[in-house]
Scaffold this motif. Structure first.
Motif, short mmCIF file in Angstrom:
data_model
loop_
_atom_site.label_atom_id
_atom_site.label_comp_id
_atom_site.label_asym_id
_atom_site.label_seq_id
_atom_site.Cartn_x
_atom_site.Cartn_y
_atom_site.Cartn_z
N ASP A 66 -25.06 3.04 -53.14
CA ASP A 66 -25.85 4.24 -52.83
C ASP A 66 -27.34 3.99 -52.99
N HIS A 67 -27.72 3.18 -53.97
CA HIS A 67 -29.10 2.79 -54.20
C HIS A 67 -30.04 4.00 -54.14
N GLU A 68 -31.13 3.90 -53.42
CA GLU A 68 -32.11 4.99 -53.35
C GLU A 68 -31.53 6.25 -52.71
N CYS A 69 -30.48 6.08 -51.90
CA CYS A 69 -29.89 7.23 -51.20
C CYS A 69 -29.10 8.14 -52.13
N PHE A 70 -28.81 7.68 -53.33
CA PHE A 70 -28.20 8.58 -54.31
C PHE A 70 -29.11 9.76 -54.56
N GLU A 71 -30.43 9.52 -54.56
CA GLU A 71 -31.43 10.57 -54.71
C GLU A 71 -31.77 11.21 -53.38
N LEU A 72 -31.98 10.39 -52.37
CA LEU A 72 -32.45 10.89 -51.07
C LEU A 72 -31.42 11.78 -50.38
N GLY A 73 -30.13 11.44 -50.52
CA GLY A 73 -29.09 12.17 -49.80
C GLY A 73 -28.96 13.61 -50.24
N GLY A 74 -29.35 13.91 -51.46
CA GLY A 74 -29.31 15.28 -51.94
C GLY A 74 -30.62 16.01 -51.76
N GLY A 75 -31.57 15.38 -51.05
CA GLY A 75 -32.86 16.00 -50.79
C GLY A 75 -33.90 15.75 -51.86
N GLY A 76 -33.59 14.87 -52.84
CA GLY A 76 -34.53 14.59 -53.92
C GLY A 76 -35.56 13.55 -53.54
N ALA A 104 -36.22 4.66 -58.49
CA ALA A 104 -36.24 3.37 -59.18
C ALA A 104 -34.87 3.04 -59.77
N TRP A 105 -34.17 4.06 -60.21
CA TRP A 105 -32.81 3.89 -60.72
C TRP A 105 -31.91 3.31 -59.63
N GLY A 106 -32.04 3.88 -58.43
CA GLY A 106 -31.30 3.33 -57.31
C GLY A 106 -31.72 1.91 -56.99
N GLU A 107 -33.01 1.63 -57.14
CA GLU A 107 -33.50 0.29 -56.89
C GLU A 107 -32.89 -0.72 -57.86
N PHE A 108 -32.60 -0.28 -59.08
CA PHE A 108 -31.93 -1.17 -60.04
C PHE A 108 -30.60 -1.66 -59.46
N GLY A 109 -29.87 -0.76 -58.82
CA GLY A 109 -28.61 -1.16 -58.22
C GLY A 109 -28.79 -2.25 -57.19
N ARG A 110 -29.82 -2.13 -56.39
CA ARG A 110 -30.11 -3.13 -55.37
C ARG A 110 -30.64 -4.42 -55.98
N ARG A 111 -31.58 -4.28 -56.90
CA ARG A 111 -32.33 -5.43 -57.44
C ARG A 111 -31.53 -6.22 -58.48
N VAL A 112 -30.75 -5.52 -59.30
CA VAL A 112 -30.06 -6.15 -60.43
C VAL A 112 -28.54 -6.03 -60.31
N GLY A 113 -28.06 -4.83 -60.01
CA GLY A 113 -26.63 -4.59 -60.03
C GLY A 113 -25.85 -5.42 -59.02
N VAL A 114 -26.27 -5.38 -57.76
CA VAL A 114 -25.53 -6.13 -56.73
C VAL A 114 -25.53 -7.63 -57.01
N PRO A 115 -26.66 -8.26 -57.35
CA PRO A 115 -26.59 -9.69 -57.68
C PRO A 115 -25.65 -10.01 -58.83
N ASP A 117 -31.34 -7.68 -45.53
CA ASP A 117 -30.95 -8.97 -46.10
C ASP A 117 -29.87 -8.81 -47.17
N GLU A 118 -29.88 -7.68 -47.89
CA GLU A 118 -28.84 -7.45 -48.88
C GLU A 118 -27.47 -7.42 -48.22
N SER A 119 -27.36 -6.71 -47.10
CA SER A 119 -26.09 -6.65 -46.38
C SER A 119 -25.67 -8.03 -45.91
N ARG A 120 -26.63 -8.80 -45.46
CA ARG A 120 -26.30 -10.15 -44.98
C ARG A 120 -25.81 -11.02 -46.13
N ARG A 121 -26.39 -10.86 -47.31
CA ARG A 121 -25.94 -11.64 -48.47
C ARG A 121 -24.51 -11.24 -48.86
#
Length: 294
Positions: free
Chosen positions: A46-56, A63-74, A101-105
């Motif tokens: 969900d990354h940043e869309c966890f916030e964006l999808g609810g209109g936030g 940044a919390w969502g970015e953690f998922g992309r930057r740290v969690g997925v690797p 690039d994340e999807s490609r990885r």
């Protein structure tokens, strides 16, 4: 929302619940290689869309969502690689656009990429035309990144409208993974008729966010220690092996990806190894459909 549900007739209720209903069970007589059960691990990116999808638009939550992309997925990819285990990653199209690039990885590491809405929107609040348009647009983004073949679908927050499953079937997608009428795969009926569409069922008790997610609105706090979360998941895994069925699990990179939690994933894999068939959701859907002659 039905304002006065007690005013509904039996015919009204039958029509409502009959719109999408569980059909025949698709638990196969055997799993590939004589495995005692199947294990299908999934990660909702969900990354940043966890916030964006609810209109936030809160910077801290983005940044919390970015953690998922930057740290969690690797971290997740590293665990899966150590054990040579495939998994399914469901991603909103906007997240894929922000970092293709994340999807490609993910795909390059041998994993499945599936549909998870346009921006993690709530499908139950959309009219049919808008929902169909967003799903088609999301498909146009994800399909070129997914490496070919039919895509699977998971509705954001498992919120479906009365039209969602019909749209999934119309699009010819490989399966849905948003409903919870069984432990094991089943065929979906639409308006009382078999659709040929496979459901890979989810369940809130097999979701890391239920136990470990912090939220301010509505106010929720993580209430279950990681070792107890592992115990719940392990009991579900052991039960699936005893039944000869499917153990399906939902995790989120910005939930499971922390140092104190990532061990849960690895411990589950180690507990299952040698007894199960590890597969993507798409592989499970294809196997059970083939066995049932769908």
């Amino acid at each position: 929302m039905i304002e006065q549900p007690w005013t509904q007739s039996e015919a009204d209720v039958r029509k409502l619940i009959g719109r999408v209903r569980a059909g025949q069970s698709l638990r196969p007589a055997q799993w590939p290689g004589g495995a005692r059960a199947a294990v299908a691990l999934s990660f909702d990116c969900d990354h940043e869309c966890f916030e964006l999808g609810g209109g936030g638009a809160a910077m801290g939550r983005l940044a919390w969502g970015e953690f998922g992309r930057r740290v969690g997925v690797p971290r997740i990819l590293a665990v899966l690689a150590r054990h040579n285990v495939p998994a399914s990653f469901f991603m909103p199209a906007m997240c894929a656009l922000l970092d293709p690039d994340e999807s490609r990885r993910i795909v390059g590491a041998g994993h499945e990429l599936g549909l998870h809405g346009w921006i993690h929107e709530n499908n139950s609040k959309l009219d049919a035309a808008t929902e169909r348009d967003l799903m088609l647009r999301a498909h146009d983004v994800i399909a070129p990144l997914a490496g070919g073949g039919r895509l699977g679908f998971r509705s954001a927050n498992w919120d479906l409208s009365a039209n969602t499953i019909e749209i999934v079937a119309e699009m010819g997608l490989a399966y849905d993974s948003s409903l919870m009428a069984d432990d094991d795969p089943y065929e979906l009926n639409i308006d009382g008729r078999p659709s040929g569409l496979v459901e890979i069922p989810v369940e809130w008790l097999r979701d890391d966010a239920v136990y470990l997610l912090f939220n301010r609105n509505p106010a929720t706090r993580p209430w279950t220690p990681p070792d107890q979360v592992f115990d719940i998941f392990a009991r579900e895994l052991d039960g699936a092996i005893a039944d000869g069925g499917l153990f399906q699990l939902v995790m989120h990179p910005f939930v499971i990806g922390y140092r104190s939690r990532i061990w849960i994933l690895e411990a589950l894999i180690e507990r299952a190894q040698g007894r199960v068939w590890f597969a993507t959701h798409k592989q499970v859907a294809e196997w059970v459909a083939q066995q049932a002659g769908l």
